[in-house]
Design a protein around this motif. Sequence first.
Motif, short mmCIF file in Angstrom:
data_model
loop_
_atom_site.label_atom_id
_atom_site.label_comp_id
_atom_site.label_asym_id
_atom_site.label_seq_id
_atom_site.Cartn_x
_atom_site.Cartn_y
_atom_site.Cartn_z
N ALA A 365 0.78 -1.11 0.17
CA ALA A 365 -0.15 0.00 0.03
C ALA A 365 0.98 1.25 0.00
CB ALA A 365 -0.80 0.00 1.28
N PRO A 366 0.32 2.33 -0.48
CA PRO A 366 1.17 3.54 -0.24
C PRO A 366 1.28 3.94 1.07
CG PRO A 366 -1.06 4.08 -1.32
CD PRO A 366 -0.80 2.42 -1.19
N LEU A 367 2.18 4.95 1.15
CA LEU A 367 2.59 5.33 2.58
C LEU A 367 1.59 6.12 3.14
CD1 LEU A 367 6.62 5.31 2.96
CD2 LEU A 367 5.03 3.63 3.37
N GLY A 368 1.10 6.04 4.31
CA GLY A 368 0.40 7.10 4.88
C GLY A 368 0.95 8.01 6.16
N GLU A 369 0.27 8.86 6.60
CA GLU A 369 0.86 9.53 7.85
C GLU A 369 -0.06 10.00 8.76
OE1 GLU A 369 2.95 13.14 6.78
OE2 GLU A 369 1.04 14.09 5.83
N GLY A 370 0.42 10.63 9.95
CA GLY A 370 -0.75 11.40 10.86
C GLY A 370 -0.45 10.94 12.31
N CYS A 371 -1.33 11.27 13.05
CA CYS A 371 -1.34 11.03 14.43
C CYS A 371 -2.65 10.90 15.13
CB CYS A 371 -0.54 12.18 15.22
SG CYS A 371 -0.43 12.03 16.91
N ALA A 372 -2.86 9.85 15.96
CA ALA A 372 -4.34 9.57 16.69
C ALA A 372 -3.90 9.55 18.22
CB ALA A 372 -4.57 8.44 16.38
N VAL A 373 -4.50 10.21 19.19
CA VAL A 373 -4.28 10.39 20.66
C VAL A 373 -5.62 10.05 21.15
CG1 VAL A 373 -3.67 11.92 22.19
CG2 VAL A 373 -2.63 12.29 19.94
N LEU A 374 -5.48 9.21 22.29
CA LEU A 374 -6.58 9.04 23.21
C LEU A 374 -6.38 9.64 24.48
CD1 LEU A 374 -6.28 5.07 22.47
CD2 LEU A 374 -7.46 6.63 21.22
N LEU A 375 -7.37 10.00 25.19
CA LEU A 375 -7.24 10.25 26.68
C LEU A 375 -7.69 9.12 27.60
CD1 LEU A 375 -6.96 12.54 28.58
CD2 LEU A 375 -9.16 13.22 28.56
N VAL A 376 -6.74 8.62 28.21
CA VAL A 376 -6.87 7.50 29.15
C VAL A 376 -6.92 7.87 30.43
CG1 VAL A 376 -5.95 5.07 29.69
CG2 VAL A 376 -5.88 5.78 27.40
N GLU A 377 -7.96 7.21 31.29
CA GLU A 377 -7.84 7.74 32.74
C GLU A 377 -8.36 6.55 33.51
OE1 GLU A 377 -10.75 10.80 33.47
OE2 GLU A 377 -10.81 11.14 31.37
N PRO A 378 -8.23 6.54 34.84
CA PRO A 378 -9.08 5.60 35.54
C PRO A 378 -10.41 5.69 35.54
CG PRO A 378 -7.23 6.67 36.95
CD PRO A 378 -7.37 7.33 35.66
N ALA A 379 -11.26 4.62 35.46
CA ALA A 379 -12.50 4.58 35.62
C ALA A 379 -12.90 5.04 37.06
CB ALA A 379 -13.20 3.22 35.59
N ALA A 380 -14.00 6.20 36.89
CA ALA A 380 -14.51 6.73 38.06
C ALA A 380 -15.83 6.47 38.07
CB ALA A 380 -14.28 8.12 37.96
N GLY A 381 -16.25 5.42 38.90
CA GLY A 381 -17.58 4.90 38.89
C GLY A 381 -18.51 5.93 39.45
N GLU A 382 -18.32 6.93 40.28
CA GLU A 382 -18.95 7.86 40.90
C GLU A 382 -18.96 9.19 40.10
OE1 GLU A 382 -20.93 7.05 43.57
OE2 GLU A 382 -19.90 5.14 43.38
N ASP A 383 -18.25 9.21 39.16
CA ASP A 383 -18.08 10.56 38.22
C ASP A 383 -19.15 10.38 37.10
OD1 ASP A 383 -17.56 12.75 36.92
OD2 ASP A 383 -15.34 12.34 36.28
N GLY A 385 -19.97 12.58 35.19
CA GLY A 385 -19.75 13.44 33.95
C GLY A 385 -18.44 12.83 33.25
N GLN A 386 -17.95 11.57 33.45
CA GLN A 386 -16.81 11.01 32.71
C GLN A 386 -17.47 10.63 31.63
OE1 GLN A 386 -14.99 7.39 34.21
NE2 GLN A 386 -13.02 8.47 34.04
N PRO A 387 -17.05 10.96 30.33
CA PRO A 387 -17.57 10.27 29.14
C PRO A 387 -16.95 9.11 28.53
CG PRO A 387 -16.18 12.21 28.79
CD PRO A 387 -16.16 12.22 30.05
N VAL A 388 -17.17 8.05 28.97
CA VAL A 388 -16.54 6.90 28.96
C VAL A 388 -16.83 6.30 27.53
CG1 VAL A 388 -16.17 4.34 29.40
CG2 VAL A 388 -16.29 6.01 31.17
N LEU A 389 -15.99 6.17 26.79
CA LEU A 389 -16.08 5.85 25.23
C LEU A 389 -15.85 4.29 25.10
CD1 LEU A 389 -14.38 8.79 23.29
CD2 LEU A 389 -16.72 8.23 23.77
N ALA A 390 -14.78 3.81 25.76
CA ALA A 390 -14.34 2.25 25.89
C ALA A 390 -13.72 2.01 26.96
CB ALA A 390 -13.50 2.08 24.61
N GLU A 391 -13.75 0.82 27.54
CA GLU A 391 -13.03 0.32 28.47
C GLU A 391 -11.87 -0.40 28.30
OE1 GLU A 391 -13.69 -2.49 32.76
OE2 GLU A 391 -15.25 -2.55 30.84
N ILE A 392 -10.76 -0.54 28.70
CA ILE A 392 -9.66 -1.22 27.88
C ILE A 392 -9.47 -2.72 28.74
CG2 ILE A 392 -6.98 -1.25 27.61
CD1 ILE A 392 -7.15 1.96 27.92
#
Length: 514
Positions: A365-383, A385-392
């Motif tokens: 395949a042709p070469l591609g480029e870029g950068c992807a970044v995730l915000l990872v944090e401990p699960a806060a069961g009582e929070d 407002g924590q917008p959980v998108l996925a659990e690792i």
Amino acid sequence: MTAGGRTGEGTGTTRRTLAVVEKAYRGALEKQFFDALYLAVELNRQLGGLDVLLRGRAVTYGVRAQPVPALRIGSRTVDTLTDPRRDLRTLMDAGVRVHAEESGLAAHGLSADRLLDGVLTAPTGAWPCAGPSTEWSVTCEPKGSVADMTTTATGAGRPVITAWSAVSPFGIGRTAFAEGVRERRPTVSVLPGAEPAGPRDDACVVPDFEVRAVLGKKGTRSMDRVTGLAVTAVGALLDDTERSRAVGTGEGAALALGTTTGSAQSMMDFTRDSLTGEQPFFVDPARFPNTVMNCAAGQSAIWYQLKGPNTTIAGGRAAGLHALNYSRRLLAAGRAQTVLCGAAEEYSTARAWLEHHSGDGAPGAPLGEGCAVLLVEPAAGEDAGQPVLAEILAVELGVVLRDDVAGSLTACLRGALRRSGVDLAEIAVFARSGAPGAEGDAETAVVGELLAGVEAVDLTQVALIGDTGAASAAFQTAALLAHAEDDRAVAGKVGLVTSVDRTGTVGCALLRLR
């Protein structure tokens, strides 16, 4: 070495860590930086308490013997030979408890009275620090066809992904990336110029990306492309919501960025200037930082006031998984409150030629480029407002032994499924790295066999954004998150990311999508 942490029994106030040394050091005239016992000294200091369990051949470290003598070679005296008994005494003087497993002693015809003063015996299979409150473990010893490098959260809860962004051939920002994934839109284009400087005239590049145009003129005069991609992606994530900037910056915010080698173009350009200039030192000093592998991560931290640990991990196509694994370790060890985790790769003529000459000659395949970044944090069961998108759920990494790519990747996948407790039927979406050559063929075969009979959506992106190198696994993860936002039917299901690289690295990750 295997290490596992725990809180104190009954009290929950004292934390000690278990380090397991399973293979004896074979000896060399010069040690490269440090060995396992040297590392244990630093682990004891950083983690606030350590136990060392010697297993297998490593039990011989704890047996009394004569000091290792200096070696005389001609007129030179070599006094850097490893002396494990001296190192164990140093550890015990620092308060480390050292245990030798009884089965290892018996296998070598050794009895407890041969042990160094202070070294204790441990019954076979009994881990001195293991208990129900174990928080994490790291394994770096060969097992079968793969050398596992695994972090598992078993008692402190699994971390979660709460935000993400990307700078990709689809465009800048998560919206552009999500739209490209949804439309399955190819991005390959012909490179500008009458004659291509690289081995081919097409690539998948970030459209209209000029560092100074995107980030402004201040502080960007000497910034190279991969650094600009990373700084832009991190900024896009932090600007996404007020919460992302609040929790993703400051004293407790870490950054873990995956790469292949930083910027190959910057390294070659700087070296060329030194060789062709009137004097070797007639170079632009402002461009020297670009030649260092961790330039992109360092600049990102400076731009956005990220004051926690700053780490660059070289891992080829699996670099994003290495960064994700490292992020979990930072959180589990209490070294960071949140981690910006991602990977970056640039397109350049230098990289194009390196890839061309490193492959097996088969068209890819042709070469591609870029950068992807995730915000990872401990699960806060009582929070709320924590917008959980996925659990690792699991990240499993390994090294191919005996050229068995399929066997090594299979071992990773089986290990991740076993540790996470995920059933194959739960997997609803997956993304392969799509590596070129025999490694990619093996990956395709293994994943196909594993998911035979499972209805799962294939989000492999090589045909869309090209071979993005070190950024591949991070883009694969972002694709799963983007798909989950579009298709609510996968909520609660599991996404799978797999990666292989011709350098011998394999890995996978399992995410519970929300």
